[in-house]
Write an enzyme that holds these catalytic residues in place. Structure first.
Site, short mmCIF file in Angstrom:
data_model
loop_
_atom_site.label_atom_id
_atom_site.label_comp_id
_atom_site.label_asym_id
_atom_site.label_seq_id
_atom_site.Cartn_x
_atom_site.Cartn_y
_atom_site.Cartn_z
N LYS A 25 0.84 -1.20 0.00
CA LYS A 25 0.00 0.00 0.00
C LYS A 25 0.87 1.26 0.00
O LYS A 25 0.53 2.27 -0.63
CB LYS A 25 -0.91 0.01 1.23
CG LYS A 25 -1.72 1.29 1.43
CD LYS A 25 -2.59 1.63 0.22
CE LYS A 25 -3.63 2.68 0.50
NZ LYS A 25 -3.26 3.79 1.31
N GLU A 56 1.05 6.77 -6.67
CA GLU A 56 -0.04 7.75 -6.75
C GLU A 56 0.51 9.18 -6.78
O GLU A 56 0.08 10.00 -7.60
CB GLU A 56 -0.94 7.55 -5.54
CG GLU A 56 -2.05 8.54 -5.34
CD GLU A 56 -2.69 8.36 -3.95
OE1 GLU A 56 -3.03 7.22 -3.59
OE2 GLU A 56 -2.80 9.36 -3.21
#
Lengths: 324, 324, 324, 324
Positions: A189, A196
């Site tokens: 993550k 991102e």
């Protein structure tokens, strides 16, 4: 299946709501009684204290902690573990640093408890779209929780199947993976968030160049007054740069192309920083991911000392006095 | 030897002064009669117009143009060339783009004129320290001008000799080189400035980290309140990062460690940009030189559109409303 | 004054030699008896073991540890501290991580021992030129050791004085500073090395662009075949980019402009990495320092997975098959 | 509507095929008669020469040139323009530099001809998915060609509508925009590709960190052996980083997670470079887009001169001899 949830903020609350909708049951606790009451109204069982919370859970227990990373998570995991017993599972669904997971898992494992870390992406959209989950922990615990993960994940939906995945772990296509031992979920993550940042900055720089394509300093014949909202929209259709972040960009620009609602100060959370620490530890060059994080740092600063020092040097060698 | 000088700003004026001190003679012209008068007072012959200027030069003429790059230089070189004849030399001592040199040299060469481009470093210190010069042009013209270059250059001074240079071109040690054909002088000077940007930014980032070493967000035990002026000074003595730019930094910080006199807006001149264009043309990765230029761009901007777009995306996927 | 030295590699050995030359005395220890013997021949007192080493030191003791950072330093500092008593000083002159200093200092301070960290720059040149030192620790201990630091430092030498430093700490001009409490010395040295990486990469990129200025892919009229050795040399004379690193560059290029002796694999030590970690912790943008470190990472890698993944995507959307 | 097509490579050929499928007609020409024959078999009218091609087009003519940017496009546009007459349109559908468009458009406009530049994204997928098009030129010409663009574009498809676009130009949602005057189409496409490079590099760096998460140099407790194919797949489901490039990544990794088919040498086309030139011209910081291009440059190089120079400096100050 029953799940306990500690921490009923937007994320924790919505996870419980999605589970209830899918026919699971939940025991919930939060320091704020109003948050508990809201979920009781939605069908959950409320607890008055952590002790009460643990007492209400079926054995072997499954307790999901959804709190800010760092001290709040650390304190609650520690306290919970003290109340639970061998075979129970503590799930950290927040944004913890993976090395904290590894450390906490070792402590819990010594007492026979399981520690499962779940990195989730999906934010405010998760309740409707489902949560994309990256999970770390012992196979036994992760498998036992499978009904929970399956209910929270988006499922196959209408996303086209990736060719060549026959025979591979079917969970990935349904939106969750067992990434590895404790810490692996948050590690994956973390990298997700690092990527991102990079993706966002790539769009941001590109749109900034488009935005300034009509600048007065350019030769007149080369100036363009571009419609950024239409550009974002058209790229959603068959172009190589289409993405969910572009969808969001198109939405934002359809509303206000000048983005006057935003100050330009961009926050960053731990994952972007930890991604660089991991890259440095692995000796992997991460020019883009670094630049993306640094752009956020810079966005929150006015005139920097570094810039002033450049001016001081320029004055020193060239007598340049920068305009104030 | 006689040199003509067009453009009597700080650089042009000081070059003439240094030549006069060294026993050379000069004919000078500037649109501003006061600038001409000042150098006439110092011993130069003044000209009333470009025609007069050319008429006063001994044949074969040597006319140095020291004007802002771009249109002013282009116009004057063109006009001068029209007044001069085969065998004469036009010297562009400004900060021209090397491709302009190549183009102009081709035009002048067709008419038998020489075009010599001289990149100079040394700024306001050149009058006393001498000018470091990178020269492009035909060997014949460059050799003819050697007395001029030798007088302007710093000479051996007290800089330690580089071991192993026996038998190599002695001009380099005296502070000037014939880098290659027309354009080569400004090409090398351009890269010099590109490197300069990179060096400056390396110091700037380092001192910024030192400056924030006492920030409240850090754990208390890890905060340091550092004396940046002393740090710059100590690095001048035997450390790997000693340099002239560090000398200037130490001077600036000895005066005002807070650098309050500077706005933080840092200008950039063409060379830094052209260096990147050259790197891109050659497919050479130039991460550091690019980052140094971009830091200057960013220093002159308030909240950027790019940053606002990041906030808009963050709001889109996470409901984050950045603080204004 | 007497100093004890543990670790007689090049750095430790030369520090002892410089102290002996300046009239100080030394007790030395190393696991390698030959290293001890060499310094005994130079006038030091040799010790047969750490216990013997401590026994031979005058009280209050001053013991300098000059070992690789990490486990070797940790183990020796811990063992030494166990043998020493309140009022003694342990000096870590290696390249330790400043957070390790802070931790170790706290442990030693509890027992009344002092811990002083010294970052030194100067490498193989220190014996002759003196060592540039950045020192962290309690004022009492640092002041007591002043004769040692004064002897090791370069002193004023022939470096021009920085104007405006009247009334400031005179140690900085002599080549050493007391930067702050324990850890501050290595913190400043760490940033020094971070800057060093940035400076080096700025030169490296610039010279790479110069090196490729004659590449066949460029238009013929714009190709230059440049003499990089002469360029490095000329920049040493009066240019803005003159520095000690440039001196070293000029030396290297005077020897072999093709640099064939080097593989192109560039090592990095901890300080460059820690500098970025510090920048990230402080939220300071460090584009240049990061890029410099990443260039070193990349220099040690062949084809990267990242690059292959780019090719895989390109094949996916465009049918491009990269040439093997 | 009838369209002429010069250049029947994959892109040009597929565009004609898609137009024929949609009920339009086409006249085609290519230097390779076999390419012409293949499209004649598909229903197009073939031409034997450029003259023949022009003669077969209905007046006012519409001739699309789909050739490599640079000399081939320049030569064909010029020749075509010589054969055509006022009111006709030349369309450059290749990857031309927007400043070439601006220059060519000015030349054609003087003779009453229109010049329309079309940047297209979609690559090998365009025949089936439709082409995303960014168009520059006079409104009159762009409007006249609308049936062609509408047929080539993807249309609304099943991509969710962007909220808030009511009342805006409906062409954007159907996959094409009239971006502005001549050059604007290729300008927007150029930035599109610049962003594409940045997005790709963000994924590439992230997956490289994941790939090395199990490296032996890491502490054993912190090593993860991750399944990159499953990670790419799971991120396609509800995560913030989902995109078409990620879909392609998941496909590639489903086939061969080691990517052994790729050498790691990554090509770059002009647009990535031009994007940086534009950013520099506009003084827009473009750290991420630059880093992405430089990573491609570096991927094609073995040991670089820059790296060797770093080693030479390191040897100079520290006596470090890098391992070969």
């Amino acid at each position: 299946m029953q799940l306990g949830m500690v921490g009923l903020g937007r994320m924790g609350g919505n996870i419980v709501r999605r589970l209830l909708r899918e026919g699971h049951s939940a025991v919930v606790f939060d320091r704020d009684p109003a948050a508990v009451a809201a979920l009781v109204a939605a069908g959950a069982a409320g607890a008055a204290s952590l002790e009460d919370f643990v007492a209400r859970l079926d054995v072997p227990r499954a307790a999901w902690v959804m709190l800010p990373a760092g001290d709040p998570t650390e304190a609650t995991v520690t306290e919970l573990a003290g109340l639970m017993q061998a075979g129970d599972v503590v799930i950290d669904g927040g944004n913890s640093f993976y090395k904290d997971d590894i450390r906490r898992a070792a402590v819990l494992n010594e007492r026979g408890l399981h520690y499962v870390d779940v990195g989730t992406s999906g934010g405010v959209w998760g309740l409707e779209r489902g949560y994309c989950m990256m999970i770390g922990g012992h196979k036994e615990a992760v498998d036992r929780l499978d009904p929970i993960f399956a209910a929270l994940a988006p499922g196959l939906g209408d996303v086209p199947r990736t060719p060549g995945r026959e025979g591979r772990d079917p969970r990935a296509e349904r939106g969750y993976i067992h990434a590895g031992p404790s810490g692996a979920g948050h590690f994956v993550k973390m990298i997700h968030n690092g990527i991102e940042y990079g993706l966002m900055q790539a769009y941001a720089e590109g749109f900034e160049i488009l935005r300034h394509a009509g600048a007065q300093e350019l030769p007149e014949a080369q100036r363009f007054d571009l419609n950024l909202g239409d550009i974002a929209e058209v790229w959603r259709r068959g172009s190589v740069v289409s993405s969910w972040l572009l969808d969001l960009t198109a939405s934002a620009l359809a509303g206000d192309e000048d983005l006057d609602a935003f100050s330009g100060h961009v926050a960053d959370s731990g994952e972007g920083r930890w991604t660089l620490n991991a890259a440095i530890e692995e000796a992997v060059p991460a020019h883009v991911l670094s630049a993306a994080l640094y752009a956020r740092f810079r966005s929150r600063q006015g005139a920097t000392y570094a810039d002033k020092l450049l001016s001081a040097m320029r004055k020193g060698f060239g007598g340049h006095q920068e305009p104030k």
